[in-house]
Design a protein around this motif. Structure first.
Motif, PDB file in Angstrom:
ATOM      1  N   THR A   1       8.551  13.589   5.071  1.00 26.52           N
ATOM      2  CA  THR A   1       7.923  13.369   6.379  1.00 26.52           C
ATOM      3  C   THR A   1       8.512  12.135   7.048  1.00 26.52           C
ATOM      4  OG1 THR A   1       5.836  14.407   5.711  1.00 26.52           O
ATOM      5  CG2 THR A   1       5.762  12.900   7.592  1.00 26.52           C
ATOM      6  N   LEU A   2       8.652  11.046   6.277  1.00 25.59           N
ATOM      7  CA  LEU A   2       9.214   9.820   6.831  1.00 25.59           C
ATOM      8  C   LEU A   2      10.694   9.995   7.178  1.00 25.59           C
ATOM      9  CD1 LEU A   2       7.566   7.135   4.493  1.00 25.59           C
ATOM     10  CD2 LEU A   2       6.854   7.834   6.785  1.00 25.59           C
ATOM     11  N   VAL A   3      11.431  10.688   6.309  1.00 25.37           N
ATOM     12  CA  VAL A   3      12.861  10.882   6.551  1.00 25.37           C
ATOM     13  C   VAL A   3      13.096  11.696   7.818  1.00 25.37           C
ATOM     14  CG1 VAL A   3      14.945  12.031   5.707  1.00 25.37           C
ATOM     15  CG2 VAL A   3      13.572  10.629   4.149  1.00 25.37           C
ATOM     16  N   TRP A   4      12.393  12.822   7.942  1.00 21.25           N
ATOM     17  CA  TRP A   4      12.630  13.678   9.097  1.00 21.25           C
ATOM     18  C   TRP A   4      12.060  13.088  10.381  1.00 21.25           C
ATOM     19  CZ3 TRP A   4      16.326  16.906   9.284  1.00 21.25           C
ATOM     20  CH2 TRP A   4      16.769  17.554   8.123  1.00 21.25           C
ATOM     21  N   THR A   5      11.029  12.254  10.252  1.00 18.20           N
ATOM     22  CA  THR A   5      10.548  11.535  11.430  1.00 18.20           C
ATOM     23  C   THR A   5      11.613  10.583  11.938  1.00 18.20           C
ATOM     24  OG1 THR A   5       8.253  11.640  10.621  1.00 18.20           O
ATOM     25  CG2 THR A   5       8.744  10.020  12.328  1.00 18.20           C
ATOM     26  N   ALA A   6      12.266   9.875  11.015  1.00 12.68           N
ATOM     27  CA  ALA A   6      13.336   8.957  11.389  1.00 12.68           C
ATOM     28  C   ALA A   6      14.495   9.705  12.051  1.00 12.68           C
ATOM     29  CB  ALA A   6      13.824   8.194  10.154  1.00 12.68           C
ATOM     30  N   VAL A   7      14.867  10.858  11.492  1.00 11.69           N
ATOM     31  CA  VAL A   7      15.956  11.652  12.067  1.00 11.69           C
ATOM     32  C   VAL A   7      15.580  12.146  13.460  1.00 11.69           C
ATOM     33  CG1 VAL A   7      17.289  13.786  11.839  1.00 11.69           C
ATOM     34  CG2 VAL A   7      16.883  12.347   9.830  1.00 11.69           C
ATOM     35  N   ALA A   8      14.352  12.650  13.607  1.00 14.61           N
ATOM     36  CA  ALA A   8      13.909  13.189  14.893  1.00 14.61           C
ATOM     37  C   ALA A   8      13.926  12.124  15.980  1.00 14.61           C
ATOM     38  CB  ALA A   8      12.509  13.787  14.758  1.00 14.61           C
ATOM     39  N   TRP A   9      13.498  10.897  15.638  1.00 16.39           N
ATOM     40  CA  TRP A   9      13.491   9.833  16.641  1.00 16.39           C
ATOM     41  C   TRP A   9      14.902   9.463  17.082  1.00 16.39           C
ATOM     42  CZ3 TRP A   9       9.884   9.111  19.737  1.00 16.39           C
ATOM     43  CH2 TRP A   9       8.535   9.097  19.365  1.00 16.39           C
ATOM     44  N   GLN A  10      15.872   9.517  16.153  1.00 13.83           N
ATOM     45  CA  GLN A  10      17.242   9.202  16.536  1.00 13.83           C
ATOM     46  C   GLN A  10      17.841  10.295  17.413  1.00 13.83           C
ATOM     47  OE1 GLN A  10      18.718   6.213  16.165  1.00 13.83           O
ATOM     48  NE2 GLN A  10      16.661   5.723  15.422  1.00 13.83           N
ATOM     49  N   VAL A  11      17.529  11.552  17.108  1.00 11.52           N
ATOM     50  CA  VAL A  11      17.982  12.654  17.965  1.00 11.52           C
ATOM     51  C   VAL A  11      17.422  12.474  19.371  1.00 11.52           C
ATOM     52  CG1 VAL A  11      17.828  15.135  18.367  1.00 11.52           C
ATOM     53  CG2 VAL A  11      18.293  14.280  16.069  1.00 11.52           C
ATOM     54  N   CYS A  12      16.139  12.118  19.439  1.00  9.10           N
ATOM     55  CA  CYS A  12      15.493  11.870  20.728  1.00  9.10           C
ATOM     56  C   CYS A  12      16.160  10.706  21.462  1.00  9.10           C
ATOM     57  CB  CYS A  12      14.010  11.587  20.509  1.00  9.10           C
ATOM     58  SG  CYS A  12      13.118  11.026  21.970  1.00  9.10           S
ATOM     59  N   SER A  13      16.462   9.632  20.719  1.00 11.96           N
ATOM     60  CA  SER A  13      17.035   8.437  21.345  1.00 11.96           C
ATOM     61  C   SER A  13      18.413   8.708  21.940  1.00 11.96           C
ATOM     62  CB  SER A  13      17.126   7.303  20.316  1.00 11.96           C
ATOM     63  OG  SER A  13      15.837   6.925  19.876  1.00 11.96           O
ATOM     64  N   VAL A  14      19.213   9.539  21.256  1.00 11.19           N
ATOM     65  CA  VAL A  14      20.518   9.903  21.796  1.00 11.19           C
ATOM     66  C   VAL A  14      20.356  10.599  23.141  1.00 11.19           C
ATOM     67  CG1 VAL A  14      22.549  11.351  21.472  1.00 11.19           C
ATOM     68  CG2 VAL A  14      21.671  10.014  19.567  1.00 11.19           C
ATOM     69  N   GLY A  15      19.385  11.512  23.225  1.00  8.49           N
ATOM     70  CA  GLY A  15      19.124  12.203  24.482  1.00  8.49           C
ATOM     71  C   GLY A  15      18.656  11.266  25.570  1.00  8.49           C
TER      72      GLY A  15
ATOM     73  N   THR B   1       0.818  -1.224   0.000  1.00 10.02           N
ATOM     74  CA  THR B   1       0.000   0.000   0.000  1.00 10.02           C
ATOM     75  C   THR B   1       0.849   1.270   0.000  1.00 10.02           C
ATOM     76  OG1 THR B   1      -0.102   0.163   2.427  1.00 10.02           O
ATOM     77  CG2 THR B   1      -1.731  -1.257   1.335  1.00 10.02           C
ATOM     78  N   LEU B   2       2.162   1.142   0.106  1.00 12.48           N
ATOM     79  CA  LEU B   2       3.010   2.325   0.273  1.00 12.48           C
ATOM     80  C   LEU B   2       3.014   3.220  -0.960  1.00 12.48           C
ATOM     81  CD1 LEU B   2       6.071   0.835   2.201  1.00 12.48           C
ATOM     82  CD2 LEU B   2       4.000   1.920   3.107  1.00 12.48           C
ATOM     83  N   SER B   3       3.048   2.609  -2.149  1.00 10.44           N
ATOM     84  CA  SER B   3       3.034   3.432  -3.360  1.00 10.44           C
ATOM     85  C   SER B   3       1.717   4.194  -3.484  1.00 10.44           C
ATOM     86  CB  SER B   3       3.252   2.558  -4.595  1.00 10.44           C
ATOM     87  OG  SER B   3       2.242   1.556  -4.689  1.00 10.44           O
ATOM     88  N   GLY B   4       0.625   3.565  -3.099  1.00  8.85           N
ATOM     89  CA  GLY B   4      -0.664   4.255  -3.110  1.00  8.85           C
ATOM     90  C   GLY B   4      -0.711   5.375  -2.094  1.00  8.85           C
ATOM     91  N   GLU B   5      -0.116   5.144  -0.913  1.00  5.23           N
ATOM     92  CA  GLU B   5      -0.040   6.194   0.099  1.00  5.23           C
ATOM     93  C   GLU B   5       0.711   7.409  -0.418  1.00  5.23           C
ATOM     94  OE1 GLU B   5      -0.083   3.828   4.421  1.00  5.23           O
ATOM     95  OE2 GLU B   5       1.594   5.109   3.834  1.00  5.23           O
ATOM     96  N   MET B   6       1.832   7.152  -1.088  1.00  9.44           N
ATOM     97  CA  MET B   6       2.632   8.258  -1.603  1.00  9.44           C
ATOM     98  C   MET B   6       1.867   9.062  -2.643  1.00  9.44           C
ATOM     99  SD  MET B   6       6.347   8.184  -3.538  1.00  9.44           S
ATOM    100  CE  MET B   6       7.108   7.301  -2.184  1.00  9.44           C
ATOM    101  N   GLY B   7       1.144   8.342  -3.503  1.00 12.65           N
ATOM    102  CA  GLY B   7       0.402   9.029  -4.550  1.00 12.65           C
ATOM    103  C   GLY B   7      -0.766   9.844  -4.035  1.00 12.65           C
ATOM    104  N   SER B   8      -1.395   9.375  -2.943  1.00  8.28           N
ATOM    105  CA  SER B   8      -2.568  10.058  -2.413  1.00  8.28           C
ATOM    106  C   SER B   8      -2.263  10.936  -1.209  1.00  8.28           C
ATOM    107  CB  SER B   8      -3.633   9.022  -2.024  1.00  8.28           C
ATOM    108  OG  SER B   8      -3.141   8.148  -1.016  1.00  8.28           O
ATOM    109  N   PHE B   9      -0.986  11.074  -0.849  1.00 12.96           N
ATOM    110  CA  PHE B   9      -0.617  11.880   0.313  1.00 12.96           C
ATOM    111  C   PHE B   9      -1.062  13.324   0.100  1.00 12.96           C
ATOM    112  CE2 PHE B   9       2.511  13.725   3.378  1.00 12.96           C
ATOM    113  CZ  PHE B   9       2.185  12.932   4.472  1.00 12.96           C
ATOM    114  N   GLY B  10      -1.646  13.902   1.116  1.00 13.05           N
ATOM    115  CA  GLY B  10      -2.265  15.214   0.984  1.00 13.05           C
ATOM    116  C   GLY B  10      -1.342  16.299   0.475  1.00 13.05           C
ATOM    117  N   LYS B  11      -0.098  16.288   0.870  1.00 16.18           N
ATOM    118  CA  LYS B  11       0.855  17.329   0.485  1.00 16.18           C
ATOM    119  C   LYS B  11       1.755  16.918  -0.672  1.00 16.18           C
ATOM    120  CE  LYS B  11      -0.452  20.179   3.711  1.00 16.18           C
ATOM    121  NZ  LYS B  11      -1.111  21.468   3.396  1.00 16.18           N
ATOM    122  N   GLY B  12       1.508  15.745  -1.264  1.00 17.19           N
ATOM    123  CA  GLY B  12       2.306  15.305  -2.400  1.00 17.19           C
ATOM    124  C   GLY B  12       3.329  14.244  -2.051  1.00 17.19           C
ATOM    125  N   GLY B  13       3.859  13.590  -3.088  1.00 15.88           N
ATOM    126  CA  GLY B  13       4.804  12.498  -2.899  1.00 15.88           C
ATOM    127  C   GLY B  13       6.096  12.918  -2.237  1.00 15.88           C
TER     128      GLY B  13
END
Length: 364
Positions: free
Chosen positions: A269-283, A251-263
């Motif tokens: 969003t996914l990339v920066w979420t991953a980065v934010a969680w790692q910054v949090c984990s270090v803390g 379903t991921l390709s469909g999610e990307m195509g229908s994402f409200g703000k675009g592909g």
């Protein structure tokens, strides 16, 4: 005598001492980890809610991004100067197979915990989700008492009580702020999943602290990063298997195509979420190493108490009277524990001064 009057000597049970650092250096290190935790967690929760609001629906993808960003930790691992500690415990650690098994077990538990958080954030608003997560401090106070020999003072007991009251208020609060399309059954599921995730997260923090003390025993900041890297690797493996085994990868390709703000916004969003969680984990892991698992959880609770304010601005979440009281209770619980830590610090400094005075008298 050497000039060590400003050195940090941690005397609280279950806490690794950092006697080689000046007091101001210790507080700077603590401050950096607090900033990593606060900024990373607030950003990660908001981005996770944004993913769902804009059409994302894969719980396994939301789980995967919480750990898949672990390779960026190799940057501070190779560049960050080593910070060593002094301890009365033996410096030898357990065999590599034992440590490897520890990483696997913790990694699997982290993956399960992240899945529970993903379910909770799917069915709850960002503000309600964050306020429920604040109960992790109450769970961790109990786990730290039994696992890490953490003191359970009146102020810490007060934190546990007010945070429990905060969660109780949200449990009986009306669900008018639930995301659109979420049924009452799913709303209740989100509440239970988030509460369970908070309890499991608190247990993980205590296990990590115990691992530093009893299993790993190598007291450098690189070990903190190693623990985060290897456990995130195994958690990522589990999440990846879940993504493909559940069939959600289709379903991921469909999610990307229908994402409200675009592909592109979907990917970022996914990339920066991953980065934010790692910054949090270090803390998170850094504070466990420098202070204790309970202190790390307290700062995480502060972040969760501040997240509703950010959600109010970004997502226009409703802030009714009950949620406002719950947030104030969360801040109260945080402040009482911080005050307890301040008292402990004064006591440690006083004992150190008395010890230095006795040494001077005995040498004269």
């Amino acid at each position: 005598m050497p000039d060590n009057e400003d050195s940090v000597v941690v005397t609280r049970p279950g806490v690794l001492p950092l006697a080689k650092l000046k007091r101001w250096q210790w507080w700077v290190l603590v401050a950096f980890n607090i900033c990593f935790l606060l900024i990373g967690q607030i950003a990660a929760v908001l981005l996770g809610r944004f993913y769902y609001d804009q059409g994302g629906n894969s719980k396994w993808m939301a789980t995967l991004v919480q750990t898949i960003g672990f390779p960026i930790l190799f940057i501070p691992y190779f560049l960050f100067p080593l910070i060593t500690t002094s301890s009365t415990t033996p410096t030898t650690s357990y065999s590599l197979p034992v440590i490897f098994l520890l990483y696997i077990v913790v990694g699997v538990l982290i993956a399960g915990d992240n899945m529970l958080y993903s379910v909770g954030l799917l069915y709850l608003s960002a503000s309600t989700y964050s306020l429920i997560c604040a109960t992790q401090l109450a769970f961790n106070a109990v786990f730290s008492y039994f696992i890490n020999s953490q003191k359970f003072t009146a102020l810490i007991f007060n934190s546990v009580v007010v945070l429990s009251l905060s969660a109780s208020l949200l449990a009986v609060n009306d669900d008018s702020d639930k995301p659109s399309g979420v049924s009452d059954k799913n709303y209740a599921l989100g509440f239970v999943a988030t509460l369970g995730a908070s309890a499991l997260y608190a247990l993980l923090l205590s296990i990590m602290q115990l691992s530093f003390q009893k299993v790993i025993k190598k007291e450098t900041f690189s070990v903190v990063l190693e623990l985060q890297i290897y456990t995130s690797f195994f958690a990522t493996c589990v999440s990846t298997i879940g993504l493909f085994a559940s069939g959600e990868w289709r379903t991921l390709s469909g999610e990307m195509g229908s994402f409200g703000k675009g592909g592109l916004a979907y990917v970022m969003t996914l990339v920066w979420t991953a980065v934010a969680w790692q910054v949090c984990s270090v803390g998170v892991v850094g504070l466990i190493f420098v202070v204790s698992s309970l202190f790390s959880n307290v700062i995480s609770t502060l972040s969760l108490a501040l997240t509703p304010l950010a959600a109010l601005v970004v997502f226009h979440d409703k802030m009714n009277g009950v949620k406002l009281i719950a947030m104030l209770l969360g801040l109260w619980g945080f402040c009482t524990y911080i005050y307890q830590n301040y008292l402990d610090d004064l006591k440690a400094k006083r004992e150190e001064t008395d010890a230095n005075g006795m040494q001077l008298k005995s040498s004269s």
